[in-house]
Design an enzyme around this catalytic site. Structure first.
Site: not given
Length: 508
Positions: A81-82, A241
């Site tokens: 992520m991110h 995830d």
């Protein structure tokens, strides 16, 4: 034969699995790639590595499972992520992607809170405070520090969504992963126009947002040929995830909690309504279950702390284990298991990459505290494992303080393969902890979402009920739990005692 693929674009590599409608794994393949750290606290990857690993692992899985092009009905995508992939008007990557564990954006987090009108108003808009790992601070960092690159940006994608672009030609994301960008109105499951306006960011820079099981496109003819699949194969939204791993663990209803011991550690709880920690210690994101949410606490170096210890302090053992075809981590955990609970007064703070929950401190540092001449390597190993698990307990207790039930804990990830670490969790939490019968992690979660998107199941709740099973339940040991109850306040006080020193060290 009918099959569904789950592709997890992780930090250390990409993993692809193929499952049948019963959730049985037909084949799996992984391919690693590097992570680059050009400066202290920086963490970057080349998106081309993700694509090459995706192509290679899908081809391997299709071949190993002996699948025909028409057999694969759908693909689900999961990913770290991110991360931020910056594309120009010709869909070319402008610079290496900034990752979730990149800590360079401390100033931009302060800038976002200021522009939003304060931390409280920011949380009201997007359910979360500004943290260095999130995507929005990375966008502002590019604008502040690489203005020429920022002026070229035409689209900003998350890691798995850049892979989706190359599979389907579509710019699309989904609610669970997008929530971690700090640009989503989490309660309403759409982009936050008020915050985008305050940050002077145009919504056209962001992809179309879907629910996790929705179909976002089909394979292009060129990619279908490259992968040995059909253009009728659809690609569903998938999930970040953490949400994908939770789906694979069956965390789709209230009262069931998952812990994940990967590079980072996660405590994940399902919520039927959007519940927000007013202090911003927990993340509140959209779940990969349609119309549901989740809360999540994150420790940035979980199995990553254990891996660091093994890589840097046990190099000779690693060479010997490789030569004799032994599992180094099993040998090290056996040493820890032979040591008493509490490692005879030795504590480890697992802040090797800063920390997120509960401190949200990018300047926090790892530390052994309490070392004496009586301590051995075994004590240090046990302290590392306990330090990570103390951090997870911090997350769990914040969840419970908000009135959320935690009746059952399911654990997954590389660290959860250790029977000792599963028992340590049971002792630390004072709750029963179960392993998963199939521990394929996020790849399994998005493979099930793919099955839903292809019409095999009516929804993800039905899919997990039919396919997900637990095993090897650990019950808490009363004596160990009593010790950890006494040790927890000491562990917590250590951060408070050292946080000013951490900042001083960073300034050096």
């Amino acid at each position: 034969m009918t099959a569904f693929l789950g592709v997890d674009i992780g930090t250390s590599g990409t993993k692809t699995i193929a499952i049948n409608p019963a959730g049985e794994v037909l084949a799996q393949a992984s391919q690693p790639y590097p992570c680059h750290h050009p400066k202290p606290l920086w963490s970057e990857q080349d998106p081309e590595d993700w694509w090459q690993a995706t192509v290679a692992t899908i081809r391997k899985v299709v071949k190993a499972a002996k699948l025909k092009p028409a057999d694969v009905k759908a693909i689900g995508l999961s990913g770290q992520m991110h991360g931020s992939v910056f594309l120009d008007k010709n869909d070319q990557v402008i610079r290496p992607a900034l990752l979730w564990n990149d800590q360079r954006t401390f100033a931009e987090c302060e800038e976002i809170e200021r522009l939003a009108g304060g931390r409280k108003k920011l949380v009201q808009m997007v359910a979360n405070p500004a943290l260095t790992g999130f995507t929005a601070p990375k966008i502002l960092w590019l604008r502040n520090n690489e203005p020429k690159n920022f002026d070229r940006v035409a689209m900003i994608l998350l890691p798995k969504d850049d892979v989706r672009r190359r599979l389907t030609g579509e710019f699309a994301t989904e609610v669970s992963d997008a929530s971690g960008m700090l640009l989503v109105d989490v309660k309403r499951r759409k982009w936050s126009k008020p915050l985008l306006s305050k940050l002077e960011l145009d919504e056209s820079l962001l992809a179309t947002m879907y629910e996790s099981e929705d179909v976002t496109g089909k394979l292009t003819p060129e990619v279908a040929k490259q992968l040995g699949l059909s253009t009728d194969c659809v690609v569903v939204g998938g999930a970040g995830d953490c949400a994908a791993g939770a789906i694979g663990n069956g965390i789709v209803k209230s009262g069931v909690v998952s812990t994940s011991l990967g590079t980072s550690g996660v405590v994940f709880v399902h919520s039927d309504e959007p519940q927000v920690d007013p202090d911003g210690r927990l993340h509140t994101f959209c779940h990969a279950v349609r119309g549901k949410w989740h809360m999540m606490g994150v420790t940035l170096s979980a199995a990553g702390s254990f891996g660091w210890f093994a890589d840097e302090l046990c190099k000779d053992d690693a060479v010997r284990a490789k030569r004799k075809k032994l599992n180094l981590f099993e040998e090290l955990t056996a040493e820890a298991e032979a040591t008493p609970a509490g490692a005879e007064g030795l504590f480890f703070l697992p802040y090797l990459s800063g920390e997120r929950t509960p401190h949200a401190d990018p300047l926090a540092r790892g530390a052994f505290v309490g070392l004496t001449v009586a301590h051995t390597r075994a004590h240090m190993i046990r302290a590392v494992l306990e330090g990570v698990t103390y951090s997870l307990r911090d997350c769990l207790e914040i969840v419970e303080s908000l009135g959320v039930a935690t009746r059952q804990i399911r654990t997954t990830g590389g660290g959860a393969k250790s029977a000792f670490w599963r028992q340590l969790q049971a002792d630390m939490f004072g709750k029963r902890v179960s392993a998963m019968a199939s521990d394929e992690g996020p790849a399994m979660g998005v493979a099930l979402l793919a099955a839903v998107g292809a019409g095999e199941y009516k929804d993800i709740v039905e899919a997990t009920k039919a396919t997900v099973r637990t095993t090897d339940e650990c019950k808490p040991n009363a004596a160990a739990r009593k010790y950890y109850d006494r040790g927890l306040p000491v562990y917590r006080d250590l951060y408070q005692s050292l946080k000013d020193n951490f900042r001083q060290i960073a300034e050096l």
